[in-house]
Motif scaffolding. Structure first.
Motif, short mmCIF file in Angstrom:
data_model
loop_
_atom_site.label_atom_id
_atom_site.label_comp_id
_atom_site.label_asym_id
_atom_site.label_seq_id
_atom_site.Cartn_x
_atom_site.Cartn_y
_atom_site.Cartn_z
N LEU A 89 -4.16 -30.09 10.63
CA LEU A 89 -4.05 -31.55 10.57
C LEU A 89 -2.79 -32.03 11.28
CD1 LEU A 89 -5.24 -34.20 9.50
CD2 LEU A 89 -3.86 -33.88 7.45
N LEU A 90 -1.66 -31.38 11.03
CA LEU A 90 -0.42 -31.76 11.70
C LEU A 90 -0.53 -31.59 13.21
CD1 LEU A 90 2.13 -30.16 9.19
CD2 LEU A 90 1.68 -32.62 9.53
N GLU A 91 -1.27 -30.60 13.63
CA GLU A 91 -1.47 -30.39 15.07
C GLU A 91 -2.33 -31.51 15.67
OE1 GLU A 91 -2.01 -26.59 17.94
OE2 GLU A 91 -3.37 -26.66 16.23
N GLU A 92 -3.34 -31.96 14.94
CA GLU A 92 -4.18 -33.06 15.41
C GLU A 92 -3.37 -34.32 15.67
OE1 GLU A 92 -7.55 -33.92 12.90
OE2 GLU A 92 -8.10 -31.80 12.79
N TYR A 93 -2.34 -34.54 14.85
CA TYR A 93 -1.48 -35.72 15.01
C TYR A 93 -0.31 -35.47 15.97
CZ TYR A 93 -3.90 -38.49 11.56
OH TYR A 93 -4.85 -39.22 10.89
N GLY A 94 -0.26 -34.30 16.56
CA GLY A 94 0.78 -34.01 17.54
C GLY A 94 2.14 -33.70 16.96
N LEU A 95 2.18 -33.29 15.69
CA LEU A 95 3.46 -32.99 15.05
C LEU A 95 3.88 -31.53 15.23
CD1 LEU A 95 2.55 -35.13 12.07
CD2 LEU A 95 4.76 -35.32 13.14
N VAL A 96 2.93 -30.65 15.44
CA VAL A 96 3.25 -29.24 15.65
C VAL A 96 2.35 -28.68 16.74
CG1 VAL A 96 3.99 -28.78 13.27
CG2 VAL A 96 1.63 -28.38 13.90
N LYS A 97 2.83 -27.64 17.32
CA LYS A 97 2.00 -26.78 18.16
C LYS A 97 2.15 -25.44 17.46
CE LYS A 97 0.75 -25.74 22.78
NZ LYS A 97 -0.52 -26.38 22.93
N VAL A 98 1.16 -25.09 16.70
CA VAL A 98 1.24 -24.01 15.72
C VAL A 98 1.86 -22.77 16.34
CG1 VAL A 98 -0.12 -22.53 14.21
CG2 VAL A 98 -0.73 -24.93 14.48
N PRO A 99 2.86 -22.18 15.67
CA PRO A 99 3.55 -22.69 14.49
C PRO A 99 4.93 -23.27 14.84
CG PRO A 99 3.94 -20.35 14.61
CD PRO A 99 3.16 -20.75 15.85
N ARG A 100 5.00 -24.16 15.81
CA ARG A 100 6.27 -24.71 16.27
C ARG A 100 6.29 -26.22 16.07
NH1 ARG A 100 7.77 -26.33 21.46
NH2 ARG A 100 5.72 -25.79 22.19
N ALA A 101 7.37 -26.76 15.51
CA ALA A 101 7.52 -28.20 15.36
C ALA A 101 7.89 -28.81 16.71
CB ALA A 101 8.60 -28.52 14.32
N LEU A 102 7.27 -29.92 17.06
CA LEU A 102 7.53 -30.56 18.34
C LEU A 102 8.61 -31.62 18.27
CD1 LEU A 102 3.86 -30.88 19.63
CD2 LEU A 102 5.53 -29.10 20.14
N PHE A 103 9.02 -32.01 17.06
CA PHE A 103 10.01 -33.06 16.88
C PHE A 103 11.06 -32.62 15.88
CE2 PHE A 103 6.10 -35.03 18.20
CZ PHE A 103 6.52 -35.86 19.24
N GLY A 104 12.28 -33.08 16.08
CA GLY A 104 13.36 -32.77 15.17
C GLY A 104 13.54 -33.81 14.09
N ALA A 105 12.92 -34.98 14.30
CA ALA A 105 13.02 -36.06 13.32
C ALA A 105 11.78 -36.93 13.41
CB ALA A 105 14.26 -36.92 13.59
N ILE A 106 11.50 -37.64 12.33
CA ILE A 106 10.39 -38.59 12.29
C ILE A 106 10.96 -39.91 11.79
CG2 ILE A 106 8.19 -39.18 11.20
CD1 ILE A 106 7.69 -36.17 10.87
#
Length: 112
Positions: A89-106
């Motif tokens: 689900l987080l990948e669908e929203y562009g928050l991760v590229k499994v298993p790496r976080a794409l952002f340092g803050a939200i």
């Protein structure tokens, strides 16, 4: 410096108005810039995505840098299947590229 993902709360009417503007610009041959971010129509919808467990996953990915989903599940002490579902689900929203976080803050912006 870490990238920041912006999550915005917009009414359905505002979102549709933005879509109409973009569509008219494309029809007129004007270039339309892509707006980065994730948009929801209510704070409740954003909360449904950013649950306590999913935020814990994002923090663990960023801080611990696990080498696998299995390692991540062990770090957060959760069932592997549930972690996989949340990551999907987080990948669908562009928050991760499994298993790496794409952002340092939200950041969360709410139009009033």
């Amino acid at each position: 410096m870490a990238k920041t993902l912006t999550i915005q709360i917009k009414s359905a009417e505002d979102a549709l108005a933005g879509f109409r503007e973009a569509f008219k610009a494309v029809e007129a041959g004007r270039r339309v810039s892509r707006r980065a971010g994730v948009y929801f129509t209510s704070i409740e919808a954003a909360r449904n995505l950013l649950t306590r467990n999913r935020l814990a996953l994002l923090r663990a990915i960023r801080n611990e840098r696990p080498g696998s989903i299995y390692a991540l599940a062990k770090i957060v002490e959760r069932d592997l299947k549930n972690v996989q579902d949340d990551l999907r689900l987080l990948e669908e929203y562009g928050l991760v590229k499994v298993p790496r976080a794409l952002f340092g803050a939200i950041t969360l912006k709410i139009a009033i």
